[in-house]
Design an enzyme around this catalytic site. Structure first.
Site, PDB file in Angstrom:
ATOM      1  CB  CYS A 153     -23.799  26.334 -35.921  1.00 45.78           C
ATOM      2  SG  CYS A 153     -24.223  26.743 -37.633  1.00 45.78           S
ATOM      3  CG  HIS A 171     -24.309  21.712 -36.360  1.00 40.79           C
ATOM      4  ND1 HIS A 171     -23.138  21.312 -35.753  1.00 40.79           N
ATOM      5  CD2 HIS A 171     -24.047  22.939 -36.893  1.00 40.79           C
ATOM      6  CE1 HIS A 171     -22.208  22.229 -35.919  1.00 40.79           C
ATOM      7  NE2 HIS A 171     -22.728  23.251 -36.592  1.00 40.79           N
TER       8      HIS A 171
END
Length: 215
Positions: A190, A178
């Site tokens: 992430c 992201h």
């Protein structure tokens, strides 16, 4: 072949620079595009074909992207039909060393994944979900008694169908590539890019695009 090239590229210490659309964050090993190309050109996929790079290839012409993440180097590479087309800096989880073992450990998982969800309105600009947990993660957790037979079955069935695996088991989930910035290791596991780089990757990648995460 692509993985072998990338390993050779990393071991060679070749300097690389950002392609168009970068949100800043040039590699720490700064150098000109020309010198970078010369170093990469000396490498070989299989001792027969020269390595090629094309950072100026338009995103709409990148038809078969493969994503490779090297955690230790904090880099994300995009290959397209044997050509290195993008090279982005990344940030990782707050506890980046080692493979992810379970919910809340702050680690970015390692292994071979596919993109299972695209979210154009993520909390962190845009996001691409990885198919974590993998079969390997599920098998290890099941053998350790962390997963029930039903949880294990559901993960394996989802992976066989190439859809999103369950994210509500002790292994955790919701692992994304992201936006939000590659300025450090600040995520919960992430892989973070600068928003301009994320915009490019989001355009290139689709559900099913392969993603390999290396230590």
């Amino acid at each position: 072949m692509a993985a072998a090239f990338l390993l050779g590229l990393l071991l060679s210490g070749a300097c690389t620079v950002q392609g168009p659309g970068s949100g800043g964050g040039i590699s720490k090993h700064e150098g000109s595009r020309e010198s970078s190309a010369n170093e990469v050109a000396r490498l070989r996929f299989d001792e027969l074909k020269p390595v090629r790079i094309d950072y100026l290839r338009p995103t709409e012409e990148i038809l078969n992207p493969e994503v490779f993440v090297y955690k230790d180097k904090r880099r994300l590479y995009v290959m397209d039909r044997g050509v290195l087309v993008r090279n982005y800096p990344i940030g990782l989880g707050k506890n980046p060393k080692g493979d992810k073992m379970g919910e809340g450990d702050g680690r970015t998982p390692e292994g071979t994944f596919y993109i299972c969800v695209k979210n154009p309105r993520s909390k962190f600009y845009k996001s691409l979900a990885l198919s974590y947990p993998t079969k390997k993660h599920a098998e290890q957790a099941f053998m350790a008694g962390l997963l029930s037979p039903v949880q294990y079955r559901d993960i394996i069935l989802a992976l066989e169908r190439k859809v999103q695996p369950p994210w509500d088991t002790p292994l955790g989930g919701e692992i994304f590539i992201h936006g939000g910035g590659a300025h450090g290791d600040w995520t919960d596991g992430c892989i973070a890019l600068y928003n301009s780089d994320m915009n490019e990757l989001y355009t290139m990648a689709d559900v099913g695009t392969p993603v390999t995460v290396r230590p």
